[in-house]
Design a protein around this motif. Structure first.
Motif, PDB file in Angstrom:
ATOM      1  N   VAL A 100       0.856  -1.185   0.000  1.00  0.00           N
ATOM      2  CA  VAL A 100       0.000   0.000   0.000  1.00  0.00           C
ATOM      3  C   VAL A 100       0.895   1.239   0.000  1.00  0.00           C
ATOM      4  CG1 VAL A 100      -1.790   1.280   1.217  1.00  0.00           C
ATOM      5  CG2 VAL A 100      -1.789  -1.227   1.266  1.00  0.00           C
ATOM      6  N   PRO A 101       0.811   2.076  -1.034  1.00  0.00           N
ATOM      7  CA  PRO A 101       1.718   3.236  -1.104  1.00  0.00           C
ATOM      8  C   PRO A 101       1.408   4.296  -0.056  1.00  0.00           C
ATOM      9  CG  PRO A 101       0.750   2.711  -3.262  1.00  0.00           C
ATOM     10  CD  PRO A 101      -0.027   1.946  -2.237  1.00  0.00           C
ATOM     11  N   GLU A 102       2.437   5.006   0.360  1.00  0.00           N
ATOM     12  CA  GLU A 102       2.246   6.140   1.260  1.00  0.00           C
ATOM     13  C   GLU A 102       1.459   7.240   0.557  1.00  0.00           C
ATOM     14  OE1 GLU A 102       6.117   8.916   0.897  1.00  0.00           O
ATOM     15  OE2 GLU A 102       6.573   6.901   1.674  1.00  0.00           O
ATOM     16  N   ASN A 103       0.647   7.955   1.316  1.00  0.00           N
ATOM     17  CA  ASN A 103      -0.155   9.072   0.811  1.00  0.00           C
ATOM     18  C   ASN A 103      -1.161   8.654  -0.262  1.00  0.00           C
ATOM     19  OD1 ASN A 103       0.523  11.529   2.242  1.00  0.00           O
ATOM     20  ND2 ASN A 103       2.560  11.386   1.335  1.00  0.00           N
ATOM     21  N   THR A 158       7.490   6.389  -7.775  1.00  0.00           N
ATOM     22  CA  THR A 158       6.840   6.027  -9.046  1.00  0.00           C
ATOM     23  C   THR A 158       7.895   5.684 -10.089  1.00  0.00           C
ATOM     24  OG1 THR A 158       6.823   8.177 -10.201  1.00  0.00           O
ATOM     25  CG2 THR A 158       5.165   7.863  -8.467  1.00  0.00           C
ATOM     26  N   GLU A 159       7.424   5.211 -11.235  1.00  0.00           N
ATOM     27  CA  GLU A 159       8.331   4.936 -12.354  1.00  0.00           C
ATOM     28  C   GLU A 159       8.647   6.204 -13.143  1.00  0.00           C
ATOM     29  OE1 GLU A 159       9.837   2.192 -12.868  1.00  0.00           O
ATOM     30  OE2 GLU A 159       8.746   0.868 -11.506  1.00  0.00           O
ATOM     31  N   ALA A 219      -2.258  10.807 -13.553  1.00  0.00           N
ATOM     32  CA  ALA A 219      -2.064   9.660 -14.449  1.00  0.00           C
ATOM     33  C   ALA A 219      -0.908   8.772 -14.007  1.00  0.00           C
ATOM     34  CB  ALA A 219      -1.810  10.161 -15.875  1.00  0.00           C
ATOM     35  N   ILE A 220      -0.123   9.228 -13.025  1.00  0.00           N
ATOM     36  CA  ILE A 220       1.054   8.471 -12.586  1.00  0.00           C
ATOM     37  C   ILE A 220       0.663   7.520 -11.459  1.00  0.00           C
ATOM     38  CG2 ILE A 220       3.325   8.655 -11.510  1.00  0.00           C
ATOM     39  CD1 ILE A 220       3.594  11.415 -12.857  1.00  0.00           C
ATOM     40  N   SER A 221       0.980   6.253 -11.647  1.00  0.00           N
ATOM     41  CA  SER A 221       0.707   5.270 -10.600  1.00  0.00           C
ATOM     42  C   SER A 221       1.951   5.051  -9.746  1.00  0.00           C
ATOM     43  CB  SER A 221       0.260   3.946 -11.209  1.00  0.00           C
ATOM     44  OG  SER A 221       1.260   3.421 -12.064  1.00  0.00           O
ATOM     45  N   TYR A 222       1.729   4.592  -8.528  1.00  0.00           N
ATOM     46  CA  TYR A 222       2.827   4.256  -7.638  1.00  0.00           C
ATOM     47  C   TYR A 222       3.478   2.941  -8.078  1.00  0.00           C
ATOM     48  CZ  TYR A 222       1.310   7.887  -4.409  1.00  0.00           C
ATOM     49  OH  TYR A 222       0.988   9.101  -3.837  1.00  0.00           O
ATOM     50  N   HIS A 268      -2.982   5.665  -7.876  1.00  0.00           N
ATOM     51  CA  HIS A 268      -2.415   6.816  -8.568  1.00  0.00           C
ATOM     52  C   HIS A 268      -2.275   7.988  -7.600  1.00  0.00           C
ATOM     53  CE1 HIS A 268      -2.920   5.531 -12.932  1.00  0.00           C
ATOM     54  NE2 HIS A 268      -3.423   4.530 -12.222  1.00  0.00           N
ATOM     55  N   ILE A 269      -1.424   8.942  -7.957  1.00  0.00           N
ATOM     56  CA  ILE A 269      -1.304  10.155  -7.159  1.00  0.00           C
ATOM     57  C   ILE A 269      -2.668  10.853  -7.127  1.00  0.00           C
ATOM     58  CG2 ILE A 269      -0.167  12.400  -6.963  1.00  0.00           C
ATOM     59  CD1 ILE A 269       2.241  11.162  -8.421  1.00  0.00           C
TER      60      ILE A 269
END
Length: 242
Positions: free
Chosen positions: A25-28, A67-68, A83-86, A92-93
């Protein structure tokens, strides 16, 4: 100066640092916020400003760690950031507006506005205040930058505001005079103090005078024991969570 009344919810909660993240689970992330709510925690989150002036829930000044994508976070527009995924996640952000819609008053929010040398912090304050204009849930604003608390005291006086501090080589307040100057610029409703800088005689004295003290990042049983005796609320993650 008479101290402002601080909302009692502020110190009734423990706050999940950047949401309840870890184990994929990504932060934020919005998922981290959902998990924090389900577990009964408040939520601490970070705000960056997009190139076109939107409050985004993201910690780093660059995209590379989480992210990538690469490059400066603030160089991307809202749509580009959304549009950017972790890394290794479908999350996504998110915008602050997305987070507010998800939380919807079910848990209190500690919203940290990021700043750096030469940054136009007033623009970030403005976009955060705009996102919060119609939000009725419990929330507080905080920052390492004392100008954030000063801005909200002037332009949104009903908002609870805090000053974040650390004393190590990564902070801006390594010296006692810097800490006192930041404090008097901010005139905060609470401190969010680095756990590694506690105990502190100065912080303990302010606390005895009635200033609530939160502490971060509580991430182990040892730091939890230290925090429980020296702070009014904990901002925790990992092994430091209750």
């Amino acid at each position: 100066m008479r101290r402002r009344a601080v909302p009692d919810w502020l110190t009734r909660w423990e706050y999940a640092h950047r949401g309840l993240h870890g184990n994929g689970v990504p932060e934020n992330s919005l998922m981290g916020a959902r998990l924090a709510i389900d577990a009964g925690f408040g939520i601490e989150c970070d705000i960056q400003r997009s190139a076109d002036g939107t409050a985004m829930v993201f910690h780093d000044w660059t995209l590379d760690r989480l992210t990538e994508a690469v490059g400066q976070t603030e160089a991307r527009t809202k749509d580009e950031l959304e549009a950017i995924s972790y890394r290794e996640s479908d999350e996504h952000i998110a915008t602050l507006a997305d987070l507010l819609a998800l939380v919807a008053g079910r848990a209190p929010l500690l919203i940290e506005i990021k700043s750096k040398t030469g940054y136009d912090i007033e623009k970030s304050c403005e976009v955060v205040a705009a996102a919060l204009a119609s939000y009725s849930g419990e929330h507080a604003i905080m920052s390492f930058d004392p100008r954030v608390a000063r801005w909200f005291r002037k332009h949104s006086p009903q908002t609870c505001v805090g000053l974040v501090m650390r004393e190590d080589e990564h902070g801006y307040t390594q010296n006692a005079w810097q800490r006192r100057m930041a404090y008097w610029i901010a005139l905060p409703d609470f401190l969010a103090y680095h756990i590694e800088a506690l105990p502190s005689h100065w912080v303990a004295r302010l606390r005895r005078k009635g200033l609530p003290v939160l502490t971060w990042t509580v991430n182990s049983p040892e730091t939890r024991r230290r925090a429980l005796g020296r702070a009014d609320a904990l901002i925790s993650e990992g092994a430091g969570l209750a």
